[in-house]
Design an enzyme around this catalytic site. Structure first.
Site, PDB file in Angstrom:
ATOM      1  N   LYS A  66       0.844  -1.197   0.000  1.00 53.93           N
ATOM      2  CA  LYS A  66       0.000   0.000   0.000  1.00 53.93           C
ATOM      3  C   LYS A  66       0.872   1.236   0.000  1.00 53.93           C
ATOM      4  O   LYS A  66       1.833   1.327   0.758  1.00 53.93           O
ATOM      5  CB  LYS A  66      -0.881   0.004   1.269  1.00 53.93           C
ATOM      6  CG  LYS A  66      -1.855   1.159   1.350  1.00 53.93           C
ATOM      7  CD  LYS A  66      -3.138   0.853   0.628  1.00 53.93           C
ATOM      8  CE  LYS A  66      -3.988   2.084   0.394  1.00 53.93           C
ATOM      9  NZ  LYS A  66      -3.575   2.874  -0.794  1.00 53.93           N
ATOM     10  N   LYS A 102       5.259   1.886  -2.816  1.00 52.86           N
ATOM     11  CA  LYS A 102       5.268   3.290  -3.261  1.00 52.86           C
ATOM     12  C   LYS A 102       5.623   3.340  -4.726  1.00 52.86           C
ATOM     13  O   LYS A 102       6.352   2.474  -5.225  1.00 52.86           O
ATOM     14  CB  LYS A 102       6.330   4.078  -2.484  1.00 52.86           C
ATOM     15  CG  LYS A 102       6.137   5.584  -2.564  1.00 52.86           C
ATOM     16  CD  LYS A 102       5.123   6.024  -1.548  1.00 52.86           C
ATOM     17  CE  LYS A 102       4.938   7.500  -1.484  1.00 52.86           C
ATOM     18  NZ  LYS A 102       4.274   7.876  -0.227  1.00 52.86           N
ATOM     19  N   THR A 186      -4.833  13.181   5.982  1.00 51.30           N
ATOM     20  CA  THR A 186      -3.432  13.226   6.422  1.00 51.30           C
ATOM     21  C   THR A 186      -3.291  14.315   7.489  1.00 51.30           C
ATOM     22  O   THR A 186      -2.718  14.098   8.565  1.00 51.30           O
ATOM     23  CB  THR A 186      -2.504  13.518   5.225  1.00 51.30           C
ATOM     24  OG1 THR A 186      -2.734  12.518   4.235  1.00 51.30           O
ATOM     25  CG2 THR A 186      -1.044  13.517   5.631  1.00 51.30           C
ATOM     26  N   GLY A 214       5.227  24.170   3.731  1.00 51.38           N
ATOM     27  CA  GLY A 214       4.463  23.417   2.726  1.00 51.38           C
ATOM     28  C   GLY A 214       2.991  23.757   2.869  1.00 51.38           C
ATOM     29  O   GLY A 214       2.423  23.638   3.956  1.00 51.38           O
ATOM     30  N   GLY A 216       0.580  22.582   0.549  1.00 52.03           N
ATOM     31  CA  GLY A 216      -0.115  21.731  -0.411  1.00 52.03           C
ATOM     32  C   GLY A 216      -1.268  21.021   0.271  1.00 52.03           C
ATOM     33  O   GLY A 216      -1.842  21.553   1.226  1.00 52.03           O
ATOM     34  N   SER A 345      -7.346   5.730   3.565  1.00 55.58           N
ATOM     35  CA  SER A 345      -7.241   4.910   2.350  1.00 55.58           C
ATOM     36  C   SER A 345      -7.672   3.475   2.650  1.00 55.58           C
ATOM     37  O   SER A 345      -8.365   2.836   1.858  1.00 55.58           O
ATOM     38  CB  SER A 345      -5.795   4.873   1.848  1.00 55.58           C
ATOM     39  OG  SER A 345      -5.549   5.932   0.959  1.00 55.58           O
TER      40      SER A 345
HETATM   41  N1  GLU Z   1       0.849   9.072   0.056  1.00 57.58           N
HETATM   42  C1  GLU Z   1       0.312   8.949   1.372  1.00 57.58           C
HETATM   43  C2  GLU Z   1       1.386   8.573   2.363  1.00 57.58           C
HETATM   44  O1  GLU Z   1       2.545   8.786   2.128  1.00 57.58           O
HETATM   45  C3  GLU Z   1      -0.903   8.046   1.432  1.00 57.58           C
HETATM   46  C4  GLU Z   1      -0.691   6.636   0.977  1.00 57.58           C
HETATM   47  C5  GLU Z   1      -1.985   5.837   0.849  1.00 57.58           C
HETATM   48  O2  GLU Z   1      -3.052   6.361   1.078  1.00 57.58           O
HETATM   49  O3  GLU Z   1      -1.863   4.666   0.480  1.00 57.58           O
HETATM   50  O4  GLU Z   1       1.116   8.109   3.436  1.00 57.58           O
END
Ligand code: GLU
Length: 407
Positions: A66, A102, A186, A214, A216, A345
């Site tokens: 994930k 990732k 997040t 940041g 964003g 997620s």
């Molecule tokens: N990109 C986000 C992180 O670094 C979310 C990853 C996800 O939802 O799978 O945690």
């Protein structure tokens, strides 16, 4: 600085404390599988450009791989490997049944048209579709990728496999099976951590100053949520520069300003500061919410914040961590502070598998419990072994992954 080497130093630190089984340690030193793909994209001017993309599947002991997909000009294989390792640790820290993965593409998405981004996103899936799926590897958004991109990727994946699989990717638009709350989750997780930390440190929100590097998806929602909770946001920055106001910034007016002008720079009667200076302000809480390796051996001597809540992935190098610990600056590590994103997620995936759609109230209630429980577990582990919070999170996470692998 190589992010993967940093990640491995963090693994070593935790392994020593728990006396990690040497076979497991050896296995955890590299990803289980890494894909490198070339993606030809027909550009709007008729030419063809070939982009390089990666997907690193680090470990799936606790569940399917994930983690997000990043579009950035500085993406590299070493970075993607490190980020996939941190995803493994993150999911295990908050105890959700997911592994670590990732992806990334070397691209500056700001230079591409919408059509070019769509073709690039579909092209990436065309190259990796055999290795992803709701029971295998579940991508999501990361730096400069959006719900719309997730929708294109889901569509391309389903075309190629020939059946519906909404849980193949998370962070989708609500109409496409996305979850309530995913957009700001997040930051919401980071805000729960901030609240718990403030209680531990005896800080009262109205007297607590915060600087956020940041603005964003993570940083701007963090500013909004913390301001609503009564914290004083005294400085923020984005890729174009930063602003500071000792009286506190009006975050809703600032958000409107950024939408109009594309940056926070020049807002109201604020003082201009650089992205380096924002890290060195004497605030109660510093929130790095952009990219990795911003607090390093070089600038750590100038850090004057009382505590750090890491909303970005990997903002602090291991050398800087050592010195922060000596200086008594508490760091709530990325694998805990920004785990709200992957936690929602996981809820999205769970809803997709069951064909359900949960309310925002339900999502936030579940999210709060997971993050707050993890925060206290990490805090207790830190006290037990007299270690920093990052090592404590790694200890808990690696213990979980290792016990599954040993069995
Ligand atoms: N990109 C986000 C992180 O670094 C979310 C990853 C996800 O939802 O799978 O945690």
């Amino acid at each position: 600085m190589n992010q993967f080497e940093n990640a491995m130093k963090q693994l070593d630190n935790a392994s020593k404390i728990i006396n990690l089984n040497s076979d497991v340690h050896e296995i955890l030193k590299s990803p289980e599988r890494v894909l490198t793909v070339s993606i030809p994209v027909k550009m709007d001017n008729g030419s063809t450009k070939v982009f390089t993309g990666f997907r690193s599947q680090y470990n799936n002991a606790l569940g399917p791989y994930k983690g997000g997909i990043r579009y950035h000009w500085n993406v590299s294989l070493e970075e993607v490997k490190a980020l996939s390792f941190w995803m493994m640790v993150k999911c295990a820290t908050v105890n959700i049944p997911m592994g670590g993965g990732k992806g990334g593409i070397i691209v500056n998405p700001k230079e591409l048209s919408e059509g070019e981004i769509e073709r690039l996103s579909r092209g990436y899936i065309e190259k990796i579709w055999r290795d992803i799926g709701s029971d295998k590897d579940i991508p999501a958004p990361d730096v400069y990728t959006t719900p719309q991109i997730m929708a294109w990727m889901r569509d391309e994946y389903e075309k190629l496999v020939g059946h519906s699989d909404p849980g193949v990717i998370t962070g989708k638009p609500i109409e496409q099976g996305g979850s309530e709350g995913r957009g700001f989750s997040t930051a919401q997780g980071g805000a729960y951590c901030t609240r718990e930390l403030a209680t531990k440190l005896g800080l009262v929100p109205s007297e607590t100053t915060v600087a956020i590097q940041g603005f964003g998806n993570a940083g701007s929602f963090m500013a909004k949520i913390l301001a609503e909770m009564g914290y004083k946001i005294v400085a923020v920055s984005d890729s174009k520069g930063g602003i500071k106001s000792d009286d506190g910034l009006d975050i809703s007016a600032l958000t409107v300003y950024k939408e109009k002008t594309g940056s926070v720079v020049g807002f109201g009667s604020t003082e201009a500061i650089s992205n380096e200076e924002i890290l060195e302000l004497a605030v109660d809480i510093l929130v790095p919410a952009a990219l990795e390796n911003v607090i390093t051996a070089e600038n750590v001597g100038n850090i004057r914040a009382k505590s750090i809540v890491e909303l970005a992935n990997g903002p602090t190098t291991p050398e800087a961590d050592e010195i922060l610990k000596e200086k008594g600056i508490i760091v709530v590590p990325d694998v805990l502070a920004n785990a709200g994103g992957v936690t929602v997620s996981y809820f999205e995936w769970d809803q997709n598998i069951k064909g359900e759609h949960w309310s925002e109230v339900d999502i936030l209630e579940k999210l709060e419990k997971i993050i707050v429980d993890a925060f206290h577990e990490v805090w207790e582990t830190k006290e037990k072994y007299n270690i920093d919070m990052r090592t404590a999170a790694f200890v808990k996470a690696i213990e979980r992954v290792a016990s599954k692998m040993e069995i």
